[in-house]
Motif scaffolding. Structure first.
Motif, PDB file in Angstrom:
ATOM      1  N   LYS A   5       0.857  -1.178   0.000  1.00 27.00           N
ATOM      2  CA  LYS A   5       0.000   0.000   0.000  1.00 27.00           C
ATOM      3  C   LYS A   5       0.900   1.237   0.000  1.00 27.00           C
ATOM      4  O   LYS A   5       2.055   1.179   0.420  1.00 27.00           O
ATOM      5  CB  LYS A   5      -0.931  -0.003   1.206  1.00 27.00           C
ATOM      6  CG  LYS A   5      -0.233   0.030   2.553  1.00 27.00           C
ATOM      7  CD  LYS A   5      -1.224  -0.128   3.680  1.00 27.00           C
ATOM      8  CE  LYS A   5      -0.588  -0.026   5.035  1.00 27.00           C
ATOM      9  NZ  LYS A   5       0.314  -1.070   5.404  1.00 27.00           N
ATOM     10  N   MET A   6       0.388   2.322  -0.492  1.00 24.18           N
ATOM     11  CA  MET A   6       1.134   3.570  -0.425  1.00 24.18           C
ATOM     12  C   MET A   6       1.275   3.930   1.051  1.00 24.18           C
ATOM     13  O   MET A   6       0.319   3.853   1.808  1.00 24.18           O
ATOM     14  CB  MET A   6       0.411   4.680  -1.183  1.00 24.18           C
ATOM     15  CG  MET A   6       0.260   4.396  -2.673  1.00 24.18           C
ATOM     16  SD  MET A   6       1.820   4.235  -3.524  1.00 24.18           S
ATOM     17  CE  MET A   6       2.368   5.917  -3.484  1.00 24.18           C
ATOM     18  N   GLY A   7       2.461   4.260   1.476  1.00 22.21           N
ATOM     19  CA  GLY A   7       2.702   4.567   2.873  1.00 22.21           C
ATOM     20  C   GLY A   7       3.586   3.515   3.521  1.00 22.21           C
ATOM     21  O   GLY A   7       4.457   2.935   2.878  1.00 22.21           O
ATOM     22  N   GLU A   8       3.324   3.229   4.789  1.00 18.97           N
ATOM     23  CA  GLU A   8       4.176   2.351   5.577  1.00 18.97           C
ATOM     24  C   GLU A   8       3.896   0.876   5.285  1.00 18.97           C
ATOM     25  O   GLU A   8       2.746   0.457   5.230  1.00 18.97           O
ATOM     26  CB  GLU A   8       3.959   2.647   7.058  1.00 18.97           C
ATOM     27  CG  GLU A   8       5.067   2.141   7.932  1.00 18.97           C
ATOM     28  CD  GLU A   8       4.931   2.645   9.349  1.00 18.97           C
ATOM     29  OE1 GLU A   8       4.116   2.075  10.100  1.00 18.97           O
ATOM     30  OE2 GLU A   8       5.642   3.606   9.689  1.00 18.97           O
ATOM     31  N   ASN A   9       4.963   0.097   5.124  1.00 24.77           N
ATOM     32  CA  ASN A   9       4.873  -1.327   4.818  1.00 24.77           C
ATOM     33  C   ASN A   9       5.987  -2.072   5.543  1.00 24.77           C
ATOM     34  O   ASN A   9       6.936  -1.484   6.036  1.00 24.77           O
ATOM     35  CB  ASN A   9       5.054  -1.558   3.314  1.00 24.77           C
ATOM     36  CG  ASN A   9       3.927  -1.006   2.498  1.00 24.77           C
ATOM     37  OD1 ASN A   9       2.898  -1.632   2.352  1.00 24.77           O
ATOM     38  ND2 ASN A   9       4.105   0.191   1.947  1.00 24.77           N
ATOM     39  N   ASP A  10       5.868  -3.383   5.553  1.00 22.21           N
ATOM     40  CA  ASP A  10       6.944  -4.266   5.958  1.00 22.21           C
ATOM     41  C   ASP A  10       6.672  -5.635   5.349  1.00 22.21           C
ATOM     42  O   ASP A  10       5.625  -5.874   4.763  1.00 22.21           O
ATOM     43  CB  ASP A  10       7.096  -4.342   7.480  1.00 22.21           C
ATOM     44  CG  ASP A  10       5.962  -5.086   8.162  1.00 22.21           C
ATOM     45  OD1 ASP A  10       4.920  -5.311   7.526  1.00 22.21           O
ATOM     46  OD2 ASP A  10       6.108  -5.453   9.337  1.00 22.21           O
ATOM     47  N   PHE A  11       7.638  -6.518   5.447  1.00 23.46           N
ATOM     48  CA  PHE A  11       7.476  -7.899   4.993  1.00 23.46           C
ATOM     49  C   PHE A  11       8.434  -8.750   5.802  1.00 23.46           C
ATOM     50  O   PHE A  11       9.256  -8.237   6.549  1.00 23.46           O
ATOM     51  CB  PHE A  11       7.734  -8.040   3.482  1.00 23.46           C
ATOM     52  CG  PHE A  11       9.120  -7.682   3.058  1.00 23.46           C
ATOM     53  CD1 PHE A  11      10.110  -8.641   2.997  1.00 23.46           C
ATOM     54  CD2 PHE A  11       9.434  -6.375   2.729  1.00 23.46           C
ATOM     55  CE1 PHE A  11      11.392  -8.306   2.613  1.00 23.46           C
ATOM     56  CE2 PHE A  11      10.712  -6.028   2.346  1.00 23.46           C
ATOM     57  CZ  PHE A  11      11.697  -6.995   2.292  1.00 23.46           C
ATOM     58  N   SER A  12       8.319 -10.064   5.646  1.00 23.11           N
ATOM     59  CA  SER A  12       9.199 -10.974   6.381  1.00 23.11           C
ATOM     60  C   SER A  12       9.915 -11.898   5.421  1.00 23.11           C
ATOM     61  O   SER A  12       9.509 -12.083   4.273  1.00 23.11           O
ATOM     62  CB  SER A  12       8.394 -11.814   7.378  1.00 23.11           C
ATOM     63  OG  SER A  12       7.860 -10.996   8.388  1.00 23.11           O
ATOM     64  N   THR A  58       8.620   3.239   3.947  1.00 22.51           N
ATOM     65  CA  THR A  58       7.553   3.988   3.298  1.00 22.51           C
ATOM     66  C   THR A  58       7.691   3.909   1.787  1.00 22.51           C
ATOM     67  O   THR A  58       8.760   4.176   1.238  1.00 22.51           O
ATOM     68  CB  THR A  58       7.599   5.470   3.743  1.00 22.51           C
ATOM     69  OG1 THR A  58       7.466   5.514   5.157  1.00 22.51           O
ATOM     70  CG2 THR A  58       6.479   6.261   3.098  1.00 22.51           C
ATOM     71  N   ILE A  59       6.601   3.533   1.146  1.00 22.72           N
ATOM     72  CA  ILE A  59       6.511   3.563  -0.316  1.00 22.72           C
ATOM     73  C   ILE A  59       5.700   4.795  -0.679  1.00 22.72           C
ATOM     74  O   ILE A  59       4.553   4.928  -0.256  1.00 22.72           O
ATOM     75  CB  ILE A  59       5.806   2.299  -0.861  1.00 22.72           C
ATOM     76  CG1 ILE A  59       6.599   1.039  -0.540  1.00 22.72           C
ATOM     77  CG2 ILE A  59       5.540   2.422  -2.348  1.00 22.72           C
ATOM     78  CD1 ILE A  59       7.852   0.856  -1.345  1.00 22.72           C
ATOM     79  N   ASP A  60       6.301   5.685  -1.436  1.00 20.86           N
ATOM     80  CA  ASP A  60       5.589   6.908  -1.805  1.00 20.86           C
ATOM     81  C   ASP A  60       5.436   7.074  -3.312  1.00 20.86           C
ATOM     82  O   ASP A  60       5.022   8.122  -3.786  1.00 20.86           O
ATOM     83  CB  ASP A  60       6.281   8.136  -1.205  1.00 20.86           C
ATOM     84  CG  ASP A  60       7.743   8.237  -1.602  1.00 20.86           C
ATOM     85  OD1 ASP A  60       8.218   7.367  -2.359  1.00 20.86           O
ATOM     86  OD2 ASP A  60       8.406   9.168  -1.152  1.00 20.86           O
TER      87      ASP A  60
END
Length: 182
Positions: A97-104, A152-154
Motif C-alpha cells: 500500500k502507499m505509505g508504511e509497509n513491511d514484509f518478512s 515507506t513507499i511513496d
C-alpha cells in the motif's frame, strides 16, 4: 573563381557542419540522457561479469541446504493474507500500500527448522531506474521469520525486492521478487 576553387570551400564547410552536429549530439547525450546501472546483484556489472560462475554456484549450494520465502503481511480487501513467494518471479501476486509497509523473510533448512544468524542486505528498487532505491537494514527474528523494519513507499507502480542472504563466508545467495505499490 573556377569550379576547382569552390571545392575546398565546400569540403571545409561540410567538415565544419558535421563537426558542429557531432558535438551537438554528444552534448545532448551527456546532458539529457540518464545513465542507470543494473543493480540485480547489488554490485557493479564488472564484478558480476568477473564472478558470475561463483555467484551461480553459491546459489546452487544454498538451494541444496536451505529454503527461502518472502512473506508479505498486507491484508487484502477481503482480509485474507496476501501470500508468499518462493524465490521465483511471478506476475505481481503481492502488493504494497502507499505509505508504511513491511514484509518478512522465512529461512529454513531442508528439514523445516528455522535458521538463525543470517544477515540480509535488502534493496528496494524500481524496475526502470535506480533513482528511488533504498536499502533495508534492521530485522527482527521472531517465530522463525525475519521481519523487516517499517519502510515507506511513496511512488505507485512496480517495485523489485532484491535480497542477498549471507549465513557464512561460504554460504550466500541472491533472491528477487516483484511487488506492485498502489
Amino acid at each position: 573563381m573556377n569550379k576547382l576553387g569552390k571545392l575546398p570551400v565546400g569540403v571545409i564547410g561540410l567538415f565544419v557542419f558535421l563537426s558542429i552536429m557531432l558535438f551537438g549530439i554528444l552534448y545532448m547525450a551527456l546532458k539529457y540522457v540518464p545513465v542507470t546501472t543494473e543493480n540485480w546483484y547489488q554490485m557493479p556489472y564488472q564484478s558480476v561479469d568477473k564472478n558470475y560462475n561463483s555467484i551461480l554456484l553459491a546459489r546452487e549450494n544454498f538451494d541444496k541446504k536451505y529454503n527461502f520465502d518472502f512473506v508479505f503481511h498486507r491484508l487484502s480487501e477481503n482480509s485474507e493474507l496476501v501470500g508468499r513467494m518462493n524465490g521465483t518471479f511471478e506476475s505481481y501476486p503481492h502488493t504494497f500500500k502507499m505509505g508504511e509497509n513491511d514484509f518478512s523473510l522465512r529461512l529454513t533448512d531442508k528439514q523445516g527448522n528455522a535458521v538463525k544468524g543470517a544477515t540480509f542486505k535488502i534493496l528496494m528498487t524500481r524496475y526502470e531506474t535506480g533513482e528511488f532505491d533504498f536499502e533495508l537494514h534492521d530485522y527482527t527474528f521472531e517465530d522463525g521469520l525475519y521481519t523487516s523494519e517499517k519502510f515507506t513507499i511513496d511512488k505507485q507502480g512496480r517495485w523489485k525486492i532484491i535480497a542477498k542472504i549471507v549465513l557464512s563466508e561460504e554460504e550466500g545467495a541472491f533472491f528477487e521478487t516483484g511487488v506492485y505499490a498502489k
